[in-house]
Scaffold this motif. Structure first.
Motif, PDB file in Angstrom:
ATOM      1  N   LEU A 239     -39.827   1.479  29.794  1.00  0.00           N
ATOM      2  CA  LEU A 239     -39.101   0.217  29.900  1.00  0.00           C
ATOM      3  C   LEU A 239     -37.698   0.441  30.445  1.00  0.00           C
ATOM      4  O   LEU A 239     -37.206  -0.338  31.275  1.00  0.00           O
ATOM      5  N   ALA A 240     -37.032   1.487  29.987  1.00  0.00           N
ATOM      6  CA  ALA A 240     -35.668   1.755  30.442  1.00  0.00           C
ATOM      7  C   ALA A 240     -35.634   2.019  31.942  1.00  0.00           C
ATOM      8  O   ALA A 240     -34.772   1.491  32.661  1.00  0.00           O
ATOM      9  N   LEU A 241     -36.561   2.822  32.426  1.00  0.00           N
ATOM     10  CA  LEU A 241     -36.589   3.122  33.853  1.00  0.00           C
ATOM     11  C   LEU A 241     -36.901   1.877  34.679  1.00  0.00           C
ATOM     12  O   LEU A 241     -36.314   1.655  35.751  1.00  0.00           O
ATOM     13  N   CYS A 242     -37.805   1.044  34.175  1.00  0.00           N
ATOM     14  CA  CYS A 242     -38.152  -0.176  34.911  1.00  0.00           C
ATOM     15  C   CYS A 242     -37.000  -1.185  34.887  1.00  0.00           C
ATOM     16  O   CYS A 242     -36.715  -1.844  35.904  1.00  0.00           O
ATOM     17  N   LEU A 243     -36.324  -1.321  33.753  1.00  0.00           N
ATOM     18  CA  LEU A 243     -35.163  -2.214  33.690  1.00  0.00           C
ATOM     19  C   LEU A 243     -34.049  -1.706  34.596  1.00  0.00           C
ATOM     20  O   LEU A 243     -33.323  -2.498  35.212  1.00  0.00           O
ATOM     21  N   HIS A 244     -33.909  -0.399  34.677  1.00  0.00           N
ATOM     22  CA  HIS A 244     -32.918   0.162  35.592  1.00  0.00           C
ATOM     23  C   HIS A 244     -33.265  -0.194  37.039  1.00  0.00           C
ATOM     24  O   HIS A 244     -32.364  -0.511  37.842  1.00  0.00           O
ATOM     25  N   GLU A 245     -34.543  -0.146  37.374  1.00  0.00           N
ATOM     26  CA  GLU A 245     -34.963  -0.539  38.730  1.00  0.00           C
ATOM     27  C   GLU A 245     -34.599  -1.993  39.002  1.00  0.00           C
ATOM     28  O   GLU A 245     -34.072  -2.336  40.074  1.00  0.00           O
ATOM     29  N   LEU A 246     -34.870  -2.860  38.034  1.00  0.00           N
ATOM     30  CA  LEU A 246     -34.550  -4.276  38.202  1.00  0.00           C
ATOM     31  C   LEU A 246     -33.048  -4.480  38.371  1.00  0.00           C
ATOM     32  O   LEU A 246     -32.598  -5.269  39.222  1.00  0.00           O
ATOM     33  N   ALA A 247     -32.261  -3.785  37.543  1.00  0.00           N
ATOM     34  CA  ALA A 247     -30.809  -3.936  37.623  1.00  0.00           C
ATOM     35  C   ALA A 247     -30.278  -3.409  38.955  1.00  0.00           C
ATOM     36  O   ALA A 247     -29.387  -4.018  39.569  1.00  0.00           O
ATOM     37  N   THR A 248     -30.812  -2.285  39.406  1.00  0.00           N
ATOM     38  CA  THR A 248     -30.372  -1.722  40.685  1.00  0.00           C
ATOM     39  C   THR A 248     -30.673  -2.676  41.832  1.00  0.00           C
ATOM     40  O   THR A 248     -29.831  -2.905  42.719  1.00  0.00           O
ATOM     41  N   ASN A 249     -31.873  -3.262  41.828  1.00  0.00           N
ATOM     42  CA  ASN A 249     -32.224  -4.229  42.873  1.00  0.00           C
ATOM     43  C   ASN A 249     -31.353  -5.475  42.791  1.00  0.00           C
ATOM     44  O   ASN A 249     -30.990  -6.071  43.818  1.00  0.00           O
ATOM     45  N   ALA A 250     -31.002  -5.869  41.546  1.00  0.00           N
ATOM     46  CA  ALA A 250     -30.144  -7.047  41.386  1.00  0.00           C
ATOM     47  C   ALA A 250     -28.749  -6.791  41.949  1.00  0.00           C
ATOM     48  O   ALA A 250     -28.111  -7.700  42.492  1.00  0.00           O
ATOM     49  N   ILE A 251     -28.269  -5.556  41.822  1.00  0.00           N
ATOM     50  CA  ILE A 251     -26.961  -5.211  42.381  1.00  0.00           C
ATOM     51  C   ILE A 251     -27.007  -5.204  43.907  1.00  0.00           C
ATOM     52  O   ILE A 251     -26.086  -5.674  44.587  1.00  0.00           O
ATOM     53  N   LYS A 252     -28.086  -4.681  44.463  1.00  0.00           N
ATOM     54  CA  LYS A 252     -28.199  -4.570  45.920  1.00  0.00           C
ATOM     55  C   LYS A 252     -28.490  -5.908  46.578  1.00  0.00           C
ATOM     56  O   LYS A 252     -27.889  -6.265  47.602  1.00  0.00           O
ATOM     57  N   TYR A 253     -29.442  -6.664  46.022  1.00  0.00           N
ATOM     58  CA  TYR A 253     -29.935  -7.847  46.732  1.00  0.00           C
ATOM     59  C   TYR A 253     -29.889  -9.136  45.915  1.00  0.00           C
ATOM     60  O   TYR A 253     -30.027 -10.220  46.479  1.00  0.00           O
ATOM     61  N   GLY A 254     -29.746  -9.033  44.584  1.00  0.00           N
ATOM     62  CA  GLY A 254     -29.948 -10.201  43.743  1.00  0.00           C
ATOM     63  C   GLY A 254     -28.708 -10.720  43.064  1.00  0.00           C
ATOM     64  O   GLY A 254     -27.586 -10.662  43.594  1.00  0.00           O
ATOM     65  N   ALA A 255     -28.883 -11.200  41.849  1.00  0.00           N
ATOM     66  CA  ALA A 255     -27.834 -11.920  41.135  1.00  0.00           C
ATOM     67  C   ALA A 255     -26.583 -11.084  40.898  1.00  0.00           C
ATOM     68  O   ALA A 255     -25.468 -11.611  40.934  1.00  0.00           O
ATOM     69  N   LEU A 256     -26.723  -9.800  40.644  1.00  0.00           N
ATOM     70  CA  LEU A 256     -25.557  -8.972  40.356  1.00  0.00           C
ATOM     71  C   LEU A 256     -24.754  -8.621  41.597  1.00  0.00           C
ATOM     72  O   LEU A 256     -23.717  -7.958  41.501  1.00  0.00           O
TER      73      LEU A 256
END
Length: 338
Positions: A239-256
């Motif tokens: 779960l941690a690795l997958c959430l990190h993937e989501l957060a990284t994508n959010a920084i690059k392309y998404g809400a973050l």
């Protein structure tokens, strides 16, 4: 009771007298005949008491065989009662050679009851200390094996993370940054599980530790909520690795990637005998979402890893208003330890 005492005393009622005496002092004792000796000593008594009359070649040989076969931690105490007229020095020397790896204590008969009981109690305490050493060595061996297993698992995880990062990297700097971020996520999970004191941790703690580096100071750009659930270490790591993937994508392309962007991370349990756990990641306030032309390795990893954990494929929704991710599965499947 610390242990039990085996008594070999063939003369008259010596055996029954000693057994009764020890019983009065809450020491469990069992008297045996020469014929029974081999079978009873194999039951591993705490202390062996042998009288002068029992010191025949057959009994000495049986005891010697037992001592030879005892485990490395063991040096069984043997209490030997010798007659006053016996050549004590010669007997002690002979038994020291015949019975190595034993703690031998000699008494000259007649011996006071209190002195004999005290000696046997001391021998039982010695045996107790030996068993403590045995237990310590066994625990140490188990811990070494567990440490070896966990180090191998960590190294395998690091290798897998590197391969995953390398396949999706466009540059050396990008590889280094993504790899460092994923290792940080893995490290955070191990810290949470370690601090929890076992192989399980609270899901809320895992999520908080993973998304903490991405939370903006002074505002709630990532909101998380859900019931208190314990998950095994393997599930927590995935779960941690997958959430990190989501957060990284959010920084690059998404809400973050936008100052006002927000992420809602929620998990909930359905009712019923085998409730479903649903984890939902919803982004808002970011740039218009466009579904990527190709599926990256990170997405493929998430699909594969989460399907293995939850038993169902995760859902990726590229709504223009905000990316949404959902994964669900039976809680009973998640909490099963590997």
């Amino acid at each position: 009771m610390l242990d039990w005492v085996l008594i070999l005393a063939p003369y008259r009622k010596d055996a029954s007298y000693m057994a009764s005496l020890l019983s009065e002092h809450s020491i469990r004792a069992q008297a045996v005949t020469a014929i029974e000796l081999a079978d009873r000593i194999a039951e591993f008594p705490g202390v062996l008491v042998v009288t002068h009359e029992a010191l025949n070649p057959d009994a000495i040989k049986i005891i010697a065989k037992f001592l030879q076969d005892q485990p490395n931690w063991s040096e069984i105490p043997i209490v030997i009662l010798l007659d006053r007229a016996a050549p004590q020095s010669r007997i002690q020397s002979a038994l020291a050679g015949s019975w190595p790896r034993s703690r031998q204590t000699f008494y000259q008969r007649p011996v006071a009851a209190l002195e004999l009981v005290s000696g046997i109690q001391s021998a039982l305490l010695t045996r107790f200390r030996q068993r403590e050493v045995r237990d310590y060595l066994e625990r140490e061996t188990e811990l070494r094996l567990e440490l070896n297993h966990r180090v191998k698992n960590i190294l395998a995880s690091v290798t897998s993370i590197f391969q995953m990062t390398r396949r999706g990297a466009d540059s050396v700097d990008g590889l280094a940054a993504d790899f460092a971020g994923r290792l940080t996520a893995l490290s955070n999970v191990h810290s949470v599980v370690f601090n929890a004191g076992g192989d399980e941790a609270r899901l809320n703690d895992i999520i908080d530790a993973t998304v903490a580096p991405y939370r903006a100071e002074g505002r709630s750009n990532i909101r998380s909520s859900g019931p208190d659930i314990m998950v095994p270490r393997s599930v927590a790591t995935t779960l941690a690795l997958c959430l990190h993937e989501l957060a990284t994508n959010a920084i690059k392309y998404g809400a973050l990637s936008r100052p006002d962007g927000q992420i809602s991370l929620e998990w909930e349990l359905s009712t019923g005998p085998d409730p479903l756990l649903t984890i939902t990641w919803t982004e808002s306030g970011g740039p218009p979402v466009v579904e990527p032309a190709r599926v990256g390795y990170g997405t493929r990893y998430m699909r594969s890893a989460l399907t293995s954990v939850f038993g169902e494929r995760p859902e990726f929704s590229f709504d223009p208003e905000g990316f949404r991710f959902v994964v669900r599965g039976p809680l009973s499947r998640l909490v099963q330890k590997p």
